[in-house]
Enzyme design. Structure first.
Site, PDB file in Angstrom:
ATOM      1  CD  GLU A 169      -2.569   1.210   2.569  1.00 24.60           C
ATOM      2  OE1 GLU A 169      -3.271   2.193   2.756  1.00 24.60           O
ATOM      3  OE2 GLU A 169      -2.369   0.324   3.419  1.00 24.60           O
ATOM      4  CG  ASP A 170       1.791   2.755   3.348  1.00 24.98           C
ATOM      5  OD1 ASP A 170       0.718   3.015   2.781  1.00 24.98           O
ATOM      6  OD2 ASP A 170       1.888   2.558   4.568  1.00 24.98           O
TER       7      ASP A 170
END
Length: 756
Positions: free
Chosen positions: A93-94
């Site tokens: 996600e990051d």
């Protein structure tokens, strides 16, 4: 790089290494197969991916995945696959890495779990569906394939709750509300009792800090008296246990602050009126595992010789475990001080299952390979129900959340089929729910039921131990009224799906009727004409209008034609006599319009992190909702609605709980800044034993001593017991507290509570 930076980096590196070493030590001490290399590989990969990133609190980001892995390993008892997934859960996600990268390096299993944990960024679903509810849906879909997804998600949430103080207040309410609404019931459903309690207490602490502190203080001040009660109560029990030669531990279980507050709210009682704050737990180690159930009952017999037991309060969760795997024998005994005390008898294995849930089941499987096996049937049934709910598309994300929430039931009953098979159902379910739980066909064609050989309607609520036979008829169809008394998620979802299908057919018929009518009169069918006609018949939605046409509750005639052809004269008539009702209404409408004009509209660049302050001057700019009736002094929050106006709710309001869960980014922190100029309504409920002059005394206290205006009193008396409500005009919550305190001093007034 200057010296400070170098020193900071070195400190960070030490911090990270220590945290990881602690994780490895915990893992080595567990019963799982020792796959340290793969965990170290995952850690190094995540450390590299999150390099240089910090959390809001200022610590290196990688400490969060390590902490989540630590909780997964230590508190939930998961193995290497889950620990790797926990370490990697924010990488996709990051950072720039994809799920494919993870699959190539760590294998398909880890990748599948990480994918399930990767949150969905907003914007895919448009504004209607809440992204949060959709995230949750994705989570459940993956979870029905691998339960570890939800277990790691709960660990992630627990660590976020433990570090919530670095977030702004509006974020805190959103996260705490979501935790109470979804994650705590989920943890409970999976038997993670310890984690459930911590999640509830942390949410409560952020949403109602003052009440949390007050309850903690009360618990501390009553601790000594509780210890004395516990010691005097358990001394004879310990003596009996020693004589029986049983290896045991006796613990005191104190109710958590959240459970106490919840009981105070729902039962309208004060802290001192809660009698089950203390419970006693007897945890024994059986001489041999096969005998543990018999030993539970032996202990029960021994202690009920010492103390009188409550006949209706024996709960046998040993032979009928709860759906989350919980097993214990609960008895309520009368102590020498005249207080009922609950005693929970369980073996060491049952105790571990109670605290750690399904993870403890896995602990007893030596190979450490967590594959779902047949004896986790309860869990499989539950996952199967969730799959069914996911298969029926719900138009509204909120309904979906409610449906899942219904399924996270903690209290359940046991019902028998005509052949004597046992079925576990949620408490409060009806005969209709039972029919749907067996088969959709049975549910949709049932006309009644026989409970214990007596004929009952479908809305009949079932009790534990009932034997139920469902009666069906081919000609029976699902009725819209069924939705009102169906209580399980499965039944509700099926009924709604069938009704939606039926209503689509009815709407289609309605549309055909309308098209035929318009064609006959040479008018083209458009959505605007349908909307126009719906407005004439005072029906807000076009779909509802078509439905009414299909059901033939509305018939089209000349008056409709006149409006469509622009003859306005008659259109006024469709309003009927209502148009001529008193003219006062027009002034009222004007006032309403002015009021609507003055509501505060949230501008584009509005700082949602700062609290809004409600003052005597700007209070008219906000919408105060009737669902919870907030008054100055209540813990409140703001919610930005679809018209960009701000609604004010109590933080404990059930409607607000749903809003926090599904529209978390619309939540604002709101605070009161009132100076006791304005008046608000509050309703106080009183109960007691009737006597002459009682009402006089109550009104004298409120009107004369406290100088508070009462504008409605309703009292009724039956057989010497009276009940009533007083509506008063007050400035804030402190006034209500003062009234309640004063009224409690009146003789024969037994109960005084605020209802609104």
């Amino acid at each position: 790089m200057n010296d400070d930076q170098i020193k900071r980096e070195a400190d960070d590196a030490k911090l990270i290494d220590d945290a990881f070493q602690h994780l490895i030590d915990t893992y080595m001490a567990s019963r799982h197969r020792k796959k340290v290399d793969v965990i170290t590989k995952a850690f190094n990969f995540a450390r590299q991916a999150h390099k240089g990133v910090r959390r809001l609190s200022g610590e290196p980001y990688i400490l969060h995945p390590i902490a989540v892995a630590q909780i997964a390993c230590e508190e939930v008892g998961l193995g290497s696959t889950s620990i790797c997934a926990a370490l990697l859960h924010d990488v996709v996600e990051d950072t720039d890495y994809t799920t494919e990268d993870i699959e190539n390096i760590f294998g398909a299993k880890v990748a599948q779990i990480v994918d399930g944990l990767t949150k969905i960024s907003g914007g895919i679903f448009g504004d209607k569906a809440s992204a949060q509810a959709e995230n949750f849906k994705k989570l459940l879909l993956t979870m029905s394939e691998d339960i570890r997804v939800i277990l790691i998600k709960i660990c992630d949430r627990l660590h976020n709750m433990r570090t919530l103080q670095s977030q702004p207040a509006n974020k805190q309410y959103k996260i705490a509300g979501e935790t109470l609404y979804i994650y705590a019931p989920l943890a409970n459903r999976l038997g993670l009792n310890k984690i459930k309690t911590e999640l509830e207490n942390l949410s409560f602490c952020y949403e109602h800090p003052e009440q949390y502190a007050a309850i903690q203080k009360k618990l501390e001040s009553t601790q000594a008296s509780r210890h004395i009660l516990f010691d005097s109560f358990t001394a004879p029990i310990e003596k009996a246990m020693k004589e029986m030669g049983i290896k045991y531990v006796i613990k005191e279980r104190v109710k958590s602050p959240y459970s106490i507050w919840h009981k105070m709210q729902t039962k309208h009682v004060t802290f001192d009126e809660i009698y089950d704050i203390l419970a006693v737990r007897i945890i024994f180690t059986p001489q041999n595992r096969e005998d543990e159930i018999n030993e539970c009952f032996k202990i029960y017999v021994a202690i009920s010789k010492i103390y009188q037991s409550h006949p209706d309060r024996l709960r046998d969760w040993i032979n009928h475990p709860k759906a989350n795997g919980y097993q214990a024998l609960h008895v309520t005994l009368m102590s020498k001080q005249g207080r009922w005390i609950e005693v929970q008898i369980r073996s060491d294995k049952m105790d571990e299952v109670a605290e750690q849930g399904f993870a403890a089941h896995w602990k007893y499987k030596e190979d450490g390979n967590i594959e779902m096996s047949e004896d986790d049937g309860e869990l499989n049934d539950w996952l199967h129900t969730i799959k069914e709910i996911l298969d029926d598309p719900q138009p509204n994300a909120m309904d979906f959340l409610d449906a899942i929430k219904l399924n996270l039931f903690a209290s359940e009953i046991f019902v028998f089929t005509p052949k004597g098979e046992i079925k576990t159902m949620p408490a409060g379910c009806t005969a209709l729910d039972f029919a749907f739980s067996i088969h959709t066909f049975l549910g949709s064609h049932c006309i009644g039921a026989k409970v214990n050989h007596k004929l009952v309607p479908l809305s009949h609520k079932l009790q534990s131990g009932d034997q139920v036979e469902i009666l069906t008829s081919k000609s029976q169809h699902v009725q819209p009224s069924w939705i009102n008394f169906a209580s399980t998620a499965k039944a509700k979802a099926k009924i709604e799906a069938i009704l939606r299908r039926d209503s689509r057919e009815t709407q289609k018929r309605g549309e055909e009727t309308l098209c035929a009518f318009l064609e006959k009169n040479d008018i083209q069918y458009t959505n605007t004409t349908a909307d126009q006609l719906a407005a004439i018949h005072n029906i807000p939605k076009r779909e509802s209008f078509l439905q009414a046409l299909g059901e033939r509750t509305i018939l089209l005639g000349d008056s409709d034609l006149n409006v469509l052809k622009g003859k306005k004269a008659k259109s006024q008539k469709s309003k009927g006599w209502r148009k001529y009702v008193p003219f006062i209404k027009s002034d009222k409408d004007k006032n309403n319009e002015q009021q609507q004009m003055s509501l505060f509209v949230v501008p584009e660049k509005f700082n949602r992190k700062k609290p809004i302050f409600i003052t005597d001057d700007n209070i008219g700019q906000y919408k105060f909702m009737h669902c919870c009736h907030p008054i100055p002094g209540d813990d409140i929050l703001g919610f930005i609605d679809t018209k960009k106006q701000i609604e004010i709710h109590k933080r404990s309001c059930p409607v607000a709980a749903k809003l926090k869960t599904s529209f978390g980014n619309h939540i604002l922190d709101a605070k009161w800044d009132m100076h006791r100029k304005l008046y608000f309504d509050a309703t106080i409920h009183i109960e007691g034993i009737d006597r002459i002059g009682l009402l006089n005394e109550v009104t004298r206290i409120i009107s004369e001593q406290m100088n508070i205006n009462m504008h409605k009193v309703v009292l009724s008396c039956e057989e010497g017991i009276f009940k009533g409500t007083l509506e008063v005009r007050i400035h804030d919550k402190d006034d209500v507290k003062a009234i309640i305190e004063s009224l409690k001093k009146v003789d024969n007034l037994q109960k005084v509570t605020q209802i609104m």
